[in-house]
Design an enzyme around this catalytic site. Sequence first.
Site, PDB file in Angstrom:
ATOM      1  N   CYS A 151       1.237  -0.869  -5.775  1.00  0.00           N
ATOM      2  CA  CYS A 151       0.999  -2.146  -6.437  1.00  0.00           C
ATOM      3  C   CYS A 151       1.644  -3.285  -5.642  1.00  0.00           C
ATOM      4  CB  CYS A 151       1.447  -2.083  -7.896  1.00  0.00           C
ATOM      5  SG  CYS A 151       0.454  -3.185  -8.933  1.00  0.00           S
ATOM      6  N   HIS A 179      -1.492   2.516  -9.839  1.00  0.00           N
ATOM      7  CA  HIS A 179      -0.242   3.269 -10.032  1.00  0.00           C
ATOM      8  C   HIS A 179      -0.530   4.767 -10.107  1.00  0.00           C
ATOM      9  CE1 HIS A 179       2.497  -0.132 -10.996  1.00  0.00           C
ATOM     10  NE2 HIS A 179       1.340  -0.719 -11.276  1.00  0.00           N
ATOM     11  N   GLU A 216       1.470   7.122  -9.784  1.00  0.00           N
ATOM     12  CA  GLU A 216       2.594   7.870 -10.381  1.00  0.00           C
ATOM     13  C   GLU A 216       2.352   8.242 -11.839  1.00  0.00           C
ATOM     14  OE1 GLU A 216       2.605   4.714  -9.482  1.00  0.00           O
ATOM     15  OE2 GLU A 216       3.832   3.425 -10.763  1.00  0.00           O
TER      16      GLU A 216
END
Length: 537
Positions: free
Chosen positions: A384, A510, A512
């Site tokens: 990001c 994102h 993650e």
Amino acid sequence: MPGTKYIFVTGGVTSSLGKGIISASLATLLQARGYRVTIQKLDPYINVDPGTLNPYEHGECYVTEDGAETDLDLGHYERFLGVPTSQANNVTTGRIYQTVINKEREGAFLGKTVQVIPHITDEIKRRIRLLGETGEYDIVITEIGGTVGDIESLPYIEAVRQFNWEVGPGNHLVIHLTLLPYLRTTGELKTKPTQHSVKMLLESGLQPDILVCRADRPIPKEQRMKIALFCNVTKNAVIESLDAESIYEVPLLMQKEKLDEVVLSKLKLKKNDVPELKDWRNFIDKLKNPAHKVTLGLVGKYVELKDAYKSISEAIIHAGVTNDCKVTVEWIHSEDVNAGNAERKLGHLNGILVAPGFGDRGIEGKLEAARFAREHGIPYFGICLGMQCAVIEFGRNVLGMKGANSTEMNASTKFPVIAIMEEQKKVTRKGGTMRLGAYQCKLEKGSLMAEAYGTLNITERHRHRYEFNNAYLKDYQKAGMKTTGINPDSGLVEAVELEGHPWFIGVQFHPEYRSTVAKPHPLFVKFVEMAMKRGTA
Ligand code: GLN
């Protein structure tokens, strides 16, 4: 709500005992016995969601597929269970009140005084029931945030009391998590705080069925008996929860303590076969006995509070296990990095990850980290804001656009290489208005991205307002920064890569949030793999 069973998890004595991990671990065990389980978190603060909270306050804001900005515990739920959560899985006092007040304005309660009881408690109960009513789950675990005895928790405890009365015996369970402090002077684990916190629950009309007691050493039998007797729970319902080296060991510890069996018998559910949890054990085994090691640098501005990057650090753990590699993360404060010390701070790293973030504090350090990784061939993973920094740095130092920036940091920059998204220009309210949740992304054939994912069509979650400015696309492509991931509907750039660099990737989304124990995320897996290669080169 026929069929669905409800488990409530409350916390006593102190905060930070790990209700989220206990809930996720119990859910994992129940799932392994064949039950469809979900977890919900009720947070007693007045923010409508944690999206407007500074990470220092509350750790990371976790984003779900459907674009809800939620508590980081939902990340644990997904990582443990591998089942996506949604807006319904996180409810705050703010959201409860907002709903009730909106209804009042619509005239839904005309003529009535709107009160905490019954209106707020009714809304809490409705939110608990929502997940059960989908018919998708056999068991709904609801974690009540905060500590019993807090003023703000009271409406929740009362709502749970009423809810349990409504669903009737055998359909609900209250698990209370407490702490047994060790007193060195007397050499004992003390049970009194637990007794008091159970009393507090009782005052609100809730009798816990199971006590999970955190302790830093095994709880002797006499203490267990004492807790059972004075807290009025069955002997097998005093569960010891020892401090674990890794959160991923907790399901195994809970299985050893038979938490799942006690829960199933109290809920009158079939125990099915005792799950072997082979994959889970394998994961722990690899986590504890890795064959290789690497050091990654995580450059961010909230590094004092590790919870601010929870999903990233967990995704790195998953990727380490996949690569049979111990990953040491060096937490590097972006405000401490500059051109003068980059070599000293970053030169020894096997990989550099520049973290997401907002605002301009520490931005120059992030740009320096991107430059250093680019110039020294160090594997780079920008997430990001970390991708946006790679773009800004490339603009300034390769394309010669002095002062290139994101309009978030400098609204009047001459080279707005990162700019506010068109649809964001009219947004004035801050809460829940970013580009949020899952969006499609098309990858370029033959790119590092495509290689990592093994497919050209992916979906990833987002949380941002700014984007790569496509007016500069050609300049970047020509100079060697490739845009290898594009949103097929909007044309927004979702990923960039650097030609001639071993592994340099920036993603606007994102990744993650999607890494789980069962399915570590391919980008993190590849990042660690490339970092290992560099380490042994
Ligand atoms: N601040 C940047 C934006 O809003 C990046 C956000 C982030 O890193 N999550 O676009």
